[in-house]
Design an enzyme around this catalytic site. Structure first.
Site, PDB file in Angstrom:
ATOM      1  N   SER A  12      51.177  48.529  97.365  1.00 24.98           N
ATOM      2  CA  SER A  12      49.912  48.830  98.051  1.00 24.98           C
ATOM      3  C   SER A  12      49.808  50.206  98.695  1.00 24.98           C
ATOM      4  O   SER A  12      48.743  50.573  99.173  1.00 24.98           O
ATOM      5  CB  SER A  12      49.636  47.782  99.128  1.00 24.98           C
ATOM      6  OG  SER A  12      49.211  46.576  98.540  1.00 24.98           O
ATOM      7  N   LYS A  24      45.111  52.047 108.507  1.00 23.29           N
ATOM      8  CA  LYS A  24      44.732  50.859 107.738  1.00 23.29           C
ATOM      9  C   LYS A  24      44.363  49.727 108.693  1.00 23.29           C
ATOM     10  O   LYS A  24      45.032  49.540 109.724  1.00 23.29           O
ATOM     11  CB  LYS A  24      45.916  50.446 106.851  1.00 23.29           C
ATOM     12  CG  LYS A  24      45.590  49.327 105.863  1.00 23.29           C
ATOM     13  CD  LYS A  24      46.794  49.006 104.972  1.00 23.29           C
ATOM     14  CE  LYS A  24      46.436  48.004 103.887  1.00 23.29           C
ATOM     15  NZ  LYS A  24      47.587  47.646 103.027  1.00 23.29           N
ATOM     16  N   SER A  61      46.528  47.723  97.922  1.00 22.54           N
ATOM     17  CA  SER A  61      45.536  47.299  98.875  1.00 22.54           C
ATOM     18  C   SER A  61      45.095  48.381  99.853  1.00 22.54           C
ATOM     19  O   SER A  61      44.026  48.260 100.452  1.00 22.54           O
ATOM     20  CB  SER A  61      46.077  46.111  99.679  1.00 22.54           C
ATOM     21  OG  SER A  61      47.156  46.517 100.504  1.00 22.54           O
TER      22      SER A  61
END
Lengths: 95, 491
Positions: free
Chosen positions: B182, B78, B158
């Site tokens: 997330s 990420k 997210s």
């Protein structure tokens, strides 16, 4: 507790975010929607309840008070948008 | 020839050890898959050269019999994790072309154990979002589509890029961060497994901060076992994060397949939300039955503070964000927009550099922390948080081993469908996951079925602090009963 346009401008300034006049109305509506949503916390009886400060009970860890890093000014400055030698450059702040 | 990009992490690990193929071949197969999948926008920075170099080193170590636990396994990271020498932006314009000089502890642990970096994955800007639509690089398109439709769906957020990349076979596993759901929500939307560990299990050092008392890193993979393997490498003590615990890291993989006989599983009645889709309710009951079939007992429990978790979160998280994001000032790194004076420079930089959702949350946070409002909002929210945690503690004290809930109130929605007019509509996506962050507990989402439109749905298991092993054991039971889910390739 609803916010008005002046509060939106004041909060934006406190947050150091420029807002243009056309944004104020929509921001006001959005902030008030969120504040109305969180308003329901007023129903909860929190008398005598300690506010959470740490989600996992643990003693604050201490470390030796000694220098263990340093002399890396070049890498600290490598992403700076404006620099001179080993200094960050900013607009003049004192006359 | 086997399709190297469809293997599970455990299968690939075992095959690499047998030298059935090389780490370089495995990495090349994934790089080729990434190249073909640019339409998904799951990866914002591809690192093929670094990936090939790391894979070559892995091959050398494997040849010497010195391979680490993740040797040669290619991962997506990420874009919230700082990666030394590789652009890290949190998918925000304000970090622009930031190239960290240092490596986050979690990613350093992964490379120590032999993993290979394929690239940085897309996410909501500063991890603020539930659909990956707030990214400065544009939304991720889910590899899943509704049956008979070509409409683009969100992968969740997210950590949407990390979840989509694993579901689409672009990487064998990936990392995410979870502040309010997330990891678990995108795992559910993409039909894969995602785990948020206990707060303090993984170091937060070198991860772009959103809300420090809630943020926690965790793995995504296609199986429960794969997540267990990844967590073992990611977790561990780190002196650079004072909230990171000094507890031994178990061999989580051993928990996969362990008996769950006699475990008591709580079914919280407050999670039966009015208006919840019948399919979700049926799936939840199905999950409870699978656990009973494997010898567990299910018990109705009560978590009375559940409905207050989301409003309390929308005070605590923005408050912490407003403080954490004060560092983006156009001076030390990232974007700078010039102004009349230094204050104007800050204000113009932050207005241009932050997207709409981030600005909104910073302003809410600033407001609830401002003089005269602190007690009414922030202090009250932190007291409510104590009560939320107390609910869970009570259940665990009564002998509950873990709690079973749906992960999300619905399957994935279309891009642009939610939150346009009312931000709360989007926030409600996290209603089942946010309680876990507020209480600092571990939670796992396991894919459990498809809805009538062919979209994946997940079930969430919530555990005692630092008892991720029970979640892996229970998750494996659900996985075995539910099977696995792969999107049909259209990209």
């Amino acid at each position: 507790m609803a916010v008005d346009s002046d509060t939106v401008r004041r909060v934006a300034h406190l947050a150091r975010i420029a807002v243009v006049e056309d944004e104020v109305e929509s921001l006001k509506a959005e902030l008030n929607a969120i504040l109305a949503f969180v308003e329901q916390l007023g129903e909860v009886d929190v008398r005598g309840v300690e506010p959470m400060t740490s989600v996992t009970p643990m003693a604050m860890k201490m470390r030796q008070d000694e220098v263990n890093d340093g002399a890396i000014a070049d890498s600290i400055l490598q992403n700076a948008p404006a620099r001179e030698d080993h200094f960050f450059l900013v607009p003049k702040v004192v006359e | 020839m086997i399709d190297l990009s469809s293997l599970t992490l455990a299968q690939a690990r075992d095959a690499l050890r047998r030298r059935a193929f090389s780490a370089t071949e495995l990495t090349d197969a994934h790089l080729a898959a990434i190249e073909q999948a640019r339409a998904l926008n799951a990866i914002v920075e591809e690192t093929p050269e670094r990936a090939r170099a790391m894979a070559q080193e892995s091959d050398a170590r494997l040849a010497r019999g010195e391979g680490g636990p993740l040797e040669g396994l290619p991962l997506g990271i990420k874009d919230l994790f700082c990666t030394a020498g590789v652009r890290t932006t949190a998918c925000s314009h304000i970090l622009d072309d930031f190239v960290p000089a240092y490596e986050s502890t979690v990613t350093a642990n992964l490379w120590r154990d032999g993993a290979v970096l394929l690239g940085k994955t897309n996410n909501d800007e500063f991890a603020m979002g539930s659909s990956n639509e707030t990214s400065h690089f544009g939304p991720v398109i889910s590899p899943w589509r509704r049956r008979g439709s070509e409409q683009g769906l969100v992968p969740g957020g997210s950590s949407g890029g990390s979840a989509a990349a694993v579901a689409a076979g672009l990487c064998i596993g990936s990392t995410g961060t979870d502040t309010g759901g997330s990891i678990r929500q995108p795992a559910a939307f993409c039909g894969i497994v995602g785990l948020k560990p206990t707060y303090g299990r993984c170091s937060r050092w070198g991860i772009v901060a959103f809300a420090s008392s809630l943020d926690q890193a965790g793995p995504f993979a296609r199986t429960v076992r794969d997540c267990a393997i990844l967590l073992r490498s990611m977790a561990g003590h780190d002196a650079k994060d004072t909230t990171c615990v000094d507890l031994a890291v178990p061999d989580y993989e051993k928990a996969v397949g362990a008996s769950i006989k006699g475990m008591r599983i709580g079914i919280p009645k407050e999670y039966r939300m009015p208006g919840m889709a019948a399919e979700i309710e049926a799936l939840w009951e199905c999950g409870a039955q699978w656990l009973r079939d494997a010898g567990a007992e299910t018990v109705e429990i009560s978590l009375p503070m559940t409905k207050y978790a989301l409003p309390a979160y929308y005070i605590v998280a923005p408050a912490e964000a407003s403080s954490n994001l004060a560092r983006y000032d156009g001076v030390r790194y990232g974007l700078r927009v010039s102004g009349r004076d230094v204050i104007d420079m800050y204000e113009q930089t932050r207005a241009k550099g932050f997207g709409k959702e981030v600005r909104r949350r910073i302003m809410i946070g600033t407001y609830v922390l401002s003089a005269g409002y602190y007690d009414a909002y922030y202090l009250r929210a932190q007291k409510v948080r104590t009560l939320i945690k107390r609910d869970f503690e009570q259940c665990f004290a009564d002998g509950i081993d873990a709690i079973l809930t749906p992960t999300t109130p619905s399957a994935a929605f279309a891009i642009g469908e939610k939150g346009r007019a009312d931000p709360i509509e989007m926030y409600l996506n996290d209603v089942f996951t946010v309680t876990v962050n507020m209480a600092g507990l571990p939670g796992i989402s396991v894919p459990s079925g498809l809805d009538s439109q062919g979209l994946p749905l997940g079930l969430q298991l919530i555990g005692r602090p630092f008892d991720e092993e029970t979640l892996f054991a229970l998750g494996a039971v659900i996985e075995r009963a539910a099977g696995s889910f792969t999107p049909e390739k259209w990209w």
